[in-house]
Scaffold this active site. Sequence first.
Site, mmCIF file in Angstrom:
data_model
loop_
_atom_site.group_PDB
_atom_site.id
_atom_site.type_symbol
_atom_site.label_atom_id
_atom_site.label_comp_id
_atom_site.label_asym_id
_atom_site.label_seq_id
_atom_site.Cartn_x
_atom_site.Cartn_y
_atom_site.Cartn_z
ATOM 1 N N VAL A 130 0.827 -1.206 0.000
ATOM 2 C CA VAL A 130 0.000 0.000 0.000
ATOM 3 C C VAL A 130 0.864 1.260 0.000
ATOM 4 C CG1 VAL A 130 -1.765 1.299 1.247
ATOM 5 C CG2 VAL A 130 -1.871 -1.203 1.197
ATOM 6 N N CYS A 131 1.579 1.476 1.098
ATOM 7 C CA CYS A 131 2.319 2.729 1.293
ATOM 8 C C CYS A 131 3.468 2.895 0.311
ATOM 9 C CB CYS A 131 2.839 2.801 2.728
ATOM 10 S SG CYS A 131 1.529 2.675 3.965
ATOM 11 N N VAL A 132 4.034 1.778 -0.147
ATOM 12 C CA VAL A 132 5.067 1.837 -1.180
ATOM 13 C C VAL A 132 4.441 1.676 -2.565
ATOM 14 C CG1 VAL A 132 7.232 0.867 -2.022
ATOM 15 C CG2 VAL A 132 6.745 0.863 0.433
#
Length: 226
Positions: A130-132
């Site tokens: 998600v965050c990457v």
Amino acid sequence: MASSLSMKASIRATGGGAALMDPADTLILLLDHQSGLFQTVKDIPVADLRRNVEMIVKLATLLSIPVITTASEPAGSNGPLMPEIHQYAPHAVYVPRKGEVNAWDNDDFVAAVRSTGRKTLVMAGVWTSVCVMFPALDAVAAGYDVYAVLDASGDPSEIASRTSLARFVQGGVKPTSTNALLSELHRTWARPEAADLAKLYGLVAPNYAAVIESYVRAQQAAREAG
């Protein structure tokens, strides 16, 4: 393509480095390495994850590579960023977000990236999927050359991690590891920072620290015998 490659200062006369990162064009983005999210990571030991992130920021400081950090909502349950990042990379710039899950949805974050003028983005974060993943795919769409450091990132499960790897490759994001990142930016032992770089290898490959210790002791014994 040939003209853009010829502009890379890191390319040797042999052509070595043409397919590798140019340290002078590299920007490191550390996304949501937060204490609350660490508790959900199951695909890599958290101690290894934190040590690998520590290596990256120490490398960035040693080689004067800019670093941008961010968190979606540090006052929430995801918790604060791991303190080692700004401890070992005091030059790192923190960009707070306004709750956006995807850092590339935040105008201030994208503006900070663009302000560096660098086009090679090295990303790591929690969660990988998600965050990457989201900013990495958007950065590729925006024309950046993007690398994802998988063992400086973490996901809630092995299947999430494996799925992330497949989607990275399909989306044009280049997967890498902390050890490969260190070696790719290091390039040669014939440089003044060689001793400090050797210490960083001990972080990403603890057994290598034993190699160095054995070598140093053998050299000491040879001097004493002479």
